[in-house]
Design an enzyme around this catalytic site. Sequence first.
Site, PDB file in Angstrom:
ATOM      1  N   GLN A 131       0.837  -1.201   0.000  1.00 49.21           N
ATOM      2  CA  GLN A 131       0.000   0.000   0.000  1.00 49.21           C
ATOM      3  C   GLN A 131       0.874   1.255   0.000  1.00 49.21           C
ATOM      4  OE1 GLN A 131      -1.783   0.837   3.813  1.00 49.21           O
ATOM      5  NE2 GLN A 131      -3.642   1.668   2.913  1.00 49.21           N
ATOM      6  N   GLY A 132       0.759   2.082  -1.023  1.00 43.75           N
ATOM      7  CA  GLY A 132       1.542   3.318  -1.085  1.00 43.75           C
ATOM      8  C   GLY A 132       0.697   4.512  -0.709  1.00 43.75           C
ATOM      9  N   TYR A 133       0.660   4.814   0.563  1.00 42.30           N
ATOM     10  CA  TYR A 133      -0.198   5.905   1.051  1.00 42.30           C
ATOM     11  C   TYR A 133       0.639   7.036   1.657  1.00 42.30           C
ATOM     12  CZ  TYR A 133      -5.013   4.146   0.603  1.00 42.30           C
ATOM     13  OH  TYR A 133      -6.237   3.757   0.141  1.00 42.30           O
ATOM     14  N   GLU A 249      -8.782  -0.788   6.822  1.00 44.39           N
ATOM     15  CA  GLU A 249      -7.522  -0.868   7.558  1.00 44.39           C
ATOM     16  C   GLU A 249      -7.752  -0.598   9.048  1.00 44.39           C
ATOM     17  OE1 GLU A 249      -4.574   2.025   6.466  1.00 44.39           O
ATOM     18  OE2 GLU A 249      -2.965   0.908   7.432  1.00 44.39           O
ATOM     19  N   GLU A 377      -5.644  11.150  17.554  1.00 43.34           N
ATOM     20  CA  GLU A 377      -6.132  12.528  17.500  1.00 43.34           C
ATOM     21  C   GLU A 377      -6.981  12.762  16.250  1.00 43.34           C
ATOM     22  OE1 GLU A 377      -3.078  11.536  18.317  1.00 43.34           O
ATOM     23  OE2 GLU A 377      -3.087  12.129  20.414  1.00 43.34           O
TER      24      GLU A 377
END
Lengths: 392, 379
Positions: A131-133, A249, A377
């Site tokens: 996963q390229g996030y 996820e 947060e």
Amino acid sequence: MSDLEKFRADTRAWLEENCPPAMREPVRGFDDLYMGGRNPEVDHPDQQVWCQRMAERGWTVPHWPREYGGGGLNKEEAKILQQEMARIGARRPLESFGISMLGPALLKFGTEAQKQEHLPPICRGEIRWCQGYSEPNAGSDLASLQTRAEDRGDHYLINGQKVWTSYADKADWIFCLVRTDNSGSKHEGISFVLFDMASEGVTTRPIKLISGSSPFCETFFDNVRAEKRNLVGEEGKGWAIAKYLLTHEREMISGFGTAPKKSLGSVAVETYGADASGRLRNGILRHTIAQYQLDALAFGATMSRVGDEAKAGQGLGAASSIFKYYGTELNKRRNELNLAIGGEPALGWDGDVYEGGATSRDWLRSKGNSIEGGTSEVQLNIIAKRVLGLPD
Amino acid sequence: MALVLTEEQVMLKESAAGLLAEKAGVAQLRALRDADDALGFAPDVWRDIAGMGWPGIAIPESYGGLGYGYIGLGLVLEQAGRHLSPVPLQSTVLLGATLLNALGSEAQKQALLAPLAAGELHVTLALQEGPLHAPEDTALKAEADGAGYRLHGSKCLVLDALAAQQFVVIARTSGEPGDSAGLTAFLVPADAAGLTVERRSLVDARGVGALQLDAVQVPADAVLGDVDGAWDGLSRSLDIAYIGLAAELLGIASEAFERTVGYLKERKQFGKVIGSFQGLQHRAAELFAELELSRSLVLKALQAIDADDPQLPVLASAAKAKLCEVAQRATNEGIQMHGGIGMTDEYDIGFFIKRARVAQHCFGDYNYHLDRFARLSGF
């Protein structure tokens, strides 16, 4: 015999015949899972045998449609398969981000050709995805990502850097968020593209964490070619897909918070002893453990309730944010208690006497749970704005 | 059992919300307090509630009740918490009916449960003697005397004491304070010779009193259940009461929270709505998550009553402990986030913190129940 009874009988017989004995042993740890790919890491040859046999029936992903390599099972059948596997202690044959993350997104947003091309190799365990996030300057503020994709007619030319790419050094393909347009708001102009990690211009570098070695990598793209047929959804509309995938996820990570089988309280009694009334000797520690166990019980009940409400067609808004926030904070509390209860041995880092430092490494690793997949947060921001309707 | 409300339960919840909002809300509580009402509730409102069948909601149909179970009563109590309803649901329904049903003989149940379900009879528990909930420490003495018993001692925190026609007095017939064995439950009528019922005034302005028993004479058939053997029935009834109070606290905390979030969206300072400040947003979001966890735990505990789950005691203390913690936090944040106006008597939020603390204290506070939760969990 009803259809379901017949399905159960056939499934039981087939599993009995085909599940290798080694695949009926419990998984020893994360490294013991079979994740497939072009160059699979194989701890035991039966992992590949088992994966192949299950894939032939579509049972590596039982609930996906048959035409894409899944099992086409309905809910009842999938449950029976799960029960029958549990009955003999059969491992799941294949774990992958293709199954848990990319697949659901492709089924929802992909074209027919994309599903035909990419889903069957996922089911067969032939292609392993990453996963390229996140990027160095786009963590919590993911939408400010800057990896560029330049339009070159039939393909994009990709330049930039990703970080926290799990297993990038072992994956065959990547699903990647790239910026195709810089002119609008930061949520516009993001596109969701797929490309081969063996492409020229891709390099990866593993990241060592405070807990030691990790699956995470830095990933660099230097004039990497991505074919336009591998753009998922419309150009510039990738943010919706990215968010859809993030909910999957979050639910995966929040599962880390569920209580372990042996309660911390009973572990502590074994170490510290109890007084005549059965109470743990140290009253301060006892209080902290009791608070943790109470919240873990309430958290487990909430996971069940939300599941049951979803089945009944009711729903709790932003459930995945509550779970991500609470589950990861709980897991950090549990790990702190593991240190407190364990004492000196729990601080061990290396050596057989400390079981290789498992307790301290898990403790350190748990600090990342409330950062990865959206920090606590950020989850609180989501609850405040989307559920409570508080203004910006 | 699925942790989800059925359609019938959702309807009950809505009809309870409607009736209590209209007839037994904060405005009525304020009026009763300002009038220094000794009873602490309005008898005509109780008749309306009896008309809905709620006094008998958890009483089996064979004794004139609705047979709806404790999930139903829990839903009504949650609404009573939301509206701070000044009605004797906790005393007569949660405690009185439950104790009679758990301990009473067939004849006692036949005689008492039907009028209770009809709203004509008020029965309340007289248990606590010291400053804290400690049922095993009961010292009030009952001595065999001829054909009956003679009771000496005192009780406090008797809910709706001035309305009660009958008290279930827990007394020691053998053993020492600290023993769970040796306790006996007696039915003592309010007009018994030697019994003094004194009105007390707690912060929540609800009906409550103390009892003084000076050689109160009762016949042998005043015993509920077995002599020396009240503990099992009392203990199960108390587990149910803990959960019922947790349901009430869930309503109090949820309402206080929603009013507070509403205020955050209205109040402006520094030229902005204060709800736009992240410092307040995160506290509100954390509280929201805690309330969702609380709701799940209360429902799970209510289901455990109706299912006769062996986990009832641990779930009862879990629910009461969690709701004491969360209601305390929700009402404290309620005052703080309302700022100065939250400190005024004219504004309603103060009623929530007052009732919350009394409901938290009743039958064991956070400290009592977290300790019991840990003990029942094996540490």
